[in-house]
Design a protein around this motif. Structure first.
Motif, PDB file in Angstrom:
ATOM      1  N   TYR A 251       7.708  -9.878   4.458  1.00 53.60           N
ATOM      2  CA  TYR A 251       7.388  -8.856   3.618  1.00 53.60           C
ATOM      3  C   TYR A 251       6.031  -9.211   2.722  1.00 53.60           C
ATOM      4  CZ  TYR A 251      11.447  -6.395   4.974  1.00 53.60           C
ATOM      5  OH  TYR A 251      12.577  -5.689   5.747  1.00 53.60           O
ATOM      6  N   ARG A 252       5.046  -8.732   2.799  1.00 50.49           N
ATOM      7  CA  ARG A 252       3.856  -9.300   1.953  1.00 50.49           C
ATOM      8  C   ARG A 252       3.406  -8.107   1.041  1.00 50.49           C
ATOM      9  NH1 ARG A 252       1.408 -13.292   5.209  1.00 50.49           N
ATOM     10  NH2 ARG A 252       3.183 -14.557   5.941  1.00 50.49           N
ATOM     11  N   PRO A 253       3.421  -8.514  -0.357  1.00 52.72           N
ATOM     12  CA  PRO A 253       2.859  -7.364  -1.188  1.00 52.72           C
ATOM     13  C   PRO A 253       1.467  -7.190  -0.922  1.00 52.72           C
ATOM     14  CG  PRO A 253       2.991  -9.668  -2.058  1.00 52.72           C
ATOM     15  CD  PRO A 253       3.614  -9.816  -0.955  1.00 52.72           C
ATOM     16  N   VAL A 254       1.008  -5.895  -1.123  1.00 57.70           N
ATOM     17  CA  VAL A 254      -0.436  -5.356  -0.975  1.00 57.70           C
ATOM     18  C   VAL A 254      -0.754  -4.375  -2.079  1.00 57.70           C
ATOM     19  CG1 VAL A 254      -0.403  -5.906   1.410  1.00 57.70           C
ATOM     20  CG2 VAL A 254       0.291  -3.670   0.761  1.00 57.70           C
ATOM     21  N   ARG A 255      -1.976  -3.862  -2.132  1.00 55.99           N
ATOM     22  CA  ARG A 255      -2.198  -2.890  -3.012  1.00 55.99           C
ATOM     23  C   ARG A 255      -2.838  -1.703  -2.415  1.00 55.99           C
ATOM     24  NH1 ARG A 255      -2.421  -3.889  -8.594  1.00 55.99           N
ATOM     25  NH2 ARG A 255      -4.213  -2.396  -8.755  1.00 55.99           N
ATOM     26  N   HIS A 256      -2.311  -0.320  -2.336  1.00 50.86           N
ATOM     27  CA  HIS A 256      -2.940   0.506  -1.790  1.00 50.86           C
ATOM     28  C   HIS A 256      -3.022   1.815  -2.790  1.00 50.86           C
ATOM     29  CE1 HIS A 256      -3.672   3.791   1.211  1.00 50.86           C
ATOM     30  NE2 HIS A 256      -4.245   2.966   1.768  1.00 50.86           N
ATOM     31  N   PRO A 257      -3.735   2.659  -2.684  1.00 45.91           N
ATOM     32  CA  PRO A 257      -4.082   3.721  -3.615  1.00 45.91           C
ATOM     33  C   PRO A 257      -2.989   5.113  -3.796  1.00 45.91           C
ATOM     34  CG  PRO A 257      -6.263   3.413  -2.857  1.00 45.91           C
ATOM     35  CD  PRO A 257      -5.225   2.561  -2.008  1.00 45.91           C
ATOM     36  N   ILE A 258      -2.041   4.980  -2.699  1.00 45.15           N
ATOM     37  CA  ILE A 258      -1.036   5.995  -2.847  1.00 45.15           C
ATOM     38  C   ILE A 258       0.152   5.411  -3.249  1.00 45.15           C
ATOM     39  CG2 ILE A 258      -2.139   7.146  -0.600  1.00 45.15           C
ATOM     40  CD1 ILE A 258       0.312   6.536   0.836  1.00 45.15           C
ATOM     41  N   PHE A 259       0.357   3.922  -3.144  1.00 45.25           N
ATOM     42  CA  PHE A 259       1.521   3.323  -3.736  1.00 45.25           C
ATOM     43  C   PHE A 259       1.284   2.761  -5.366  1.00 45.25           C
ATOM     44  CE2 PHE A 259       1.810   2.889   0.977  1.00 45.25           C
ATOM     45  CZ  PHE A 259       3.121   3.623   0.943  1.00 45.25           C
ATOM     46  N   GLN A 260       2.416   2.793  -6.091  1.00 43.72           N
ATOM     47  CA  GLN A 260       2.418   1.849  -7.218  1.00 43.72           C
ATOM     48  C   GLN A 260       2.204   0.580  -6.938  1.00 43.72           C
ATOM     49  OE1 GLN A 260       3.203   4.392  -9.368  1.00 43.72           O
ATOM     50  NE2 GLN A 260       2.971   3.207 -11.430  1.00 43.72           N
ATOM     51  N   PRO A 261       1.247   0.134  -7.911  1.00 38.31           N
ATOM     52  CA  PRO A 261       0.961  -1.285  -7.932  1.00 38.31           C
ATOM     53  C   PRO A 261       2.287  -2.150  -8.013  1.00 38.31           C
ATOM     54  CG  PRO A 261      -0.742  -0.127  -9.097  1.00 38.31           C
ATOM     55  CD  PRO A 261       0.350   0.624  -8.898  1.00 38.31           C
TER      56      PRO A 261
END
Length: 840
Positions: free
Chosen positions: A673-683
């Motif tokens: 599992y790798r953390p990512v940032r995407h506009p539809i998800f909560q940072p």
């Protein structure tokens, strides 16, 4: 299609009761939905003839009518103003059950002798309303002059009407002649086609009208006749009665004839007031940009170039195959009629009718396909009837523009093909009889039949279709029943279906409900996923329409956008959408699931856990769209707690646990599992799921999960936290395996200990677990994160992670000293490598 059996008897004869005829037609594929009987309730009601009318001695507005009903006479009191001596009328005797004409809601009354102003009336002459034949109560119903006095009224006016459920491929059964052919074939009868005896006048129709067809693909044929000197008036009663039995409203003799012939032949017709057509020209063309037309219903309609119109030299005068125009309608002032009988493209007519929400009996027939060969015969039949009912002179010939002749369909039907498909060997004479009864031309050729298909049967194009006709007429119940023979074929494995079933079972076991969402959506609904107004985006991407910054230059994020949320591509648009909400194919399933979550949260405050296994559609240049299978799941903020009535909160690790659980049946236990940032998800609450193994990281991405960002929740009107999970099933099918590794049950006991460490909040749980695994070898067997805590007394920017560790070896029972040594090594690694502060 409503079929009056009294009308049908003009074209074919049969001796079967209506119920048996309906059964045979239904078994032959022409389903009779309902049977309506008219006249069965008319007991003690007869045909009567007025022989004398005198004034009531005690009432100025009442009459005494003496009525002959088959050698007997009866005097009744009536106030009807339309009675004349010699007229034939319905006469009800005492005991007859009639409708109460004065009641606002229908109710039945039993007729009794009544004294009216001193005169006893032992019967009644009836209006249409009292007989249940309509709402007219202004006067008595006047019967046909040919009606015989004394005959029961049910024999004179009674009827049986079949309401047929016609399938889309059987447009021929939307006509009385088409139904007559079916009845003739099923009862060994013969069809009687009405003869047309018509001589043209001095004028040639080709001198009176010029016909142009701009696109033969949209109009294969346009036939027209002209009748001069007509008198437009009310139709005779027999015509009005037949139209009413078919569910159509009589208008005038000219228009009624067009509807009558449409019902008889199945070919829609339209009558124009010839004198309103400018320059005596008919042009079949597409509508011009910004053109408008006021149709017969009085509505002014905006036309588009996709719509086919009938125009004169200056303007559109009718919507082709749908409805005529108000400016050229036939009125009482009309003296010359141009009669149209044309053949239009079914798709074009269907699109126009749907776009304008303007269905009609004509468009219903054209949408199913009509034979071009029928336009001229139907026009000639209608012209003959108009001449008989409205008078006038018929111009010689038919103005006929036929740029795309209907091809003749010839089929070679081998007897071996009949045996192969039906399992029965009909005698050649029987094959000829059954097909000829349906209007096919049959010529035996050795062990086969050369069959010519009648123009009306557009659904018959192959030997298999002819075999179906034989099975219909012979009766499906007469075909022999036989069991399959030979070896049972080996089952064809369907791995994707098996894996999908395993996923469904797991998710249902976890408390999820499966949904099937619409794959049609809109640009506006897709735009909500980025909390922007996508209706102004045009052909640009939704990201650009939102004015957002581009996604981070992270290959994992780019993979998530490409595999699960490809809003950067233009969705596939439908040419003819049923509504604006379903104008495009969805490029992501997240929109559908969030909408369903919103709808279900209006009814439930917990346990709203939904999943779908379905397709998303991605455009490909010059090709059909890619149909990608994905699993999408959504969770609300709450689930039922352990205590009765309690509810617990869902969190990021719950949706992560769902991902781990559903991947176990696919043989995927080693996940990253790798953390990512995407506009539809909560940072900070988003991760991609990667399978273990070889390959670049983007190629190993199989899913994404996280908490939905607050602006996105607000765009979908979801008022609580929500969590999404997406899995790429096409990638999963490629790596799923049934291979399993089994170990014997351990002979020696395990030892469990916990470790809790305070670390920087930026350090992930996976990084911590990796350090623990390396330091705990070879005795560390299991590691489980069971608590995450932030807040007092943990310093700001830090968090506490607590793990449960299991130590075990298959060789011996571990000593306290061995376990303590490995545990101490793990603690030192956490302090040395990650700067952890251990908690008691």
């Amino acid at each position: 299609m409503r079929v009056s059996l009294k009308w049908l008897a003009d074209y074919v004869s049969w001796e079967l009761p209506p119920e048996e005829l309906a059964r045979r037609m239904t078994m032959a594929g022409v389903e009779v939905g309902t049977i309506s009987r008219y006249g069965d309730a008319w007991q003690n009601v007869y045909v009567g003839q007025i022989v004398e009318l005198t004034r009531h001695p005690n009432a100025d507005r009442l009459l005494l009518a003496t009525v002959d009903y088959g050698g007997q006479t009866l005097t009744v009191v009536t106030g009807a103003p339309n009675l004349r001596v010699g007229q034939k009328v319905p006469l009800a005797l005492a005991g007859a059950r009639l409708r109460d004409a004065s009641a606002e809601t229908p109710r039945e009354v039993v007729l009794k002798p009544t004294k009216i102003r001193g005169i006893v009336s032992e019967g009644m002459v009836c209006s249409a309303r009292e007989l249940g034949l309509g709402e007219d109560h202004e006067g008595i119903l006047i019967l046909d002059p040919e009606a015989r006095p004394g005959v029961p009224l049910r024999d004179e006016l009674g009827d049986v009407v079949f309401d047929l459920e016609v399938t889309p491929n059987r447009s021929d059964c939307l006509s009385m002649l088409g139904v007559a052919r079916e009845v003739a074939a099923l009862t060994d009868g013969a069809v009687r086609v009405p003869a047309v005896d018509l001589e043209g006048g001095p004028n040639d129709v080709r001198d009176l009208v010029r016909i142009e067809i701009e696109d033969p693909r949209l109009c294969a044929r346009y036939s027209a006749t002209v009748i001069q000197g007509v008198q437009v008036r009310q139709s005779p009663k027999w015509l009005r009665d037949r139209l009413a039995a078919a569910g159509m409203r009589p208008i005038n003799n000219v228009v009624d004839v067009t509807n009558y012939v449409m019902l008889e032949w199945g070919q829609p017709l339209h009558a124009f007031d010839y004198d309103t057509l400018r320059r005596r020209t008919i042009i079949v063309r597409r509508a011009g940009l910004h053109e408008r037309l006021t149709t017969l219903d009085g509505v002014e309609r905006d036309l588009t170039p996709e719509m086919l119109v009938i125009a004169d030299a200056e303007r559109p005068v009718a919507l082709a195959g749908v409805m005529g125009g108000l400016d050229t309608e036939v009125t009482s002032e009309t003296t010359t009629v141009l009669l149209e009988s044309a053949n239009f493209n079914p798709t074009s007519i269907r699109r126009t009718a749907r776009a304008l929400r303007l269905g009609s009996e004509a468009s219903r027939r054209f949408e199913r396909g009509m034979p071009a060969a029928h336009t001229a015969p139907a026009a000639w039949r209608a012209t003959d009837l108009i001449r008989q009912l409205a008078g006038g002179t018929v111009a010689r010939g038919v103005a006929d523009n036929y740029p795309a002749p209907q091809p003749v369909v010839d089929i070679l039907l081998a007897r071996s093909e009949i045996r192969r498909l039906l399992g029965v060997d009909f005698a050649p004479a029987e094959v000829t009889r059954m097909l000829a009864g349906l209007g096919f031309s049959v010529r035996p050729e050795g062990d086969a039949f050369h069959v010519t298909v009648p123009p009306a049967r557009l659904d018959v194009t192959s030997p298999a279709d002819l075999c179906e006709e034989l099975a219909r007429i012979a009766g499906y119940d007469t075909l022999p029943t036989s069991l399959p023979s030979g070896e049972i074929p080996e089952p064809t494995p369907n791995e994707p279906w098996d894996w999908a079933s395993a996923l469904r079972s797991t998710l249902v076991g976890l408390g999820f409900d499966e949904v099937i969402a619409y794959t049609l959506t809109s640009r506006e609904r897709l735009g909500r996923l980025l909390a922007v107004d996508a209706t102004t985006a045009g052909a640009e991407s939704f990201m650009a329409a939102a004015g957002r910054e581009s996604l981070p230059a992270d290959p994992l994020v780019a993979t998530v956008a490409e595999r699960f949320i490809p809003l950067h591509v233009e969705p596939v648009r439908l040419i003819n959408p049923l509504s604006a909400d379903g104008e495009v194919l969805r490029t992501t399933a997240f929109v559908s699931l969030l909408e369903l979550l919103r709808d279900n949260l209006r009814h439930f405050d917990r346990d709203v856990h939904l999943f779908e296994i379905g397709r998303i559609y991605l455009p490909r240049p010059n090709d059909l769209p890619e149909e990608r299978m994905v699993l999408t799941a959504v969770m609300g903020a709450f689930r039922s707690g352990r205590r009765l009535g309690a509810r617990d909160e869902n969190g990021f690790f719950d949706v992560k646990g769902v991902a781990e659980a559903v991947l176990v049946p696919l043989g995927l236990r080693e996940l990253e599992y790798r953390p990512v940032r995407h506009p539809i998800f909560q940072p900070g609450r988003t991760a991609v799921v990667l399978r273990a193994g070889e390959g670049a990281e983007p190629e190993r991405v199989i899913g994404v999960l996280g908490e939905v960002a607050e602006p996105v929740r607000a765009a979908f009107d979801v008022d609580q936290r929500a969590y999404l999970l997406g899995l790429d099933l096409q990638r999963l099918w490629g790596v799923a395996t049934r291979h399993r590794t089994y170990w014997p049950l351990p002979r020696f006991p395990a030892v469990g200990q916990d470790v809790a460490a305070i670390l920087d909040a930026s350090i992930t749980a996976d990084e911590v677990a990796a350090v623990i695994r390396r330091a705990g070898q070879p005795l560390l067997k299991e590691i489980e994160l069971f608590d995450v805590y932030q807040g007092d007394p943990v310093p700001a920017g830090k968090r506490s992670l607590a793990y449960h560790l299991v130590y075990q070896t298959p060789e011996r029972t571990l000593t306290d000293r061995e376990v303590a040594e490995v545990h101490r090594r793990i603690e030192q690694a956490l302090i040395g490598e990650l700067g952890a502060q251990l908690r008691a």
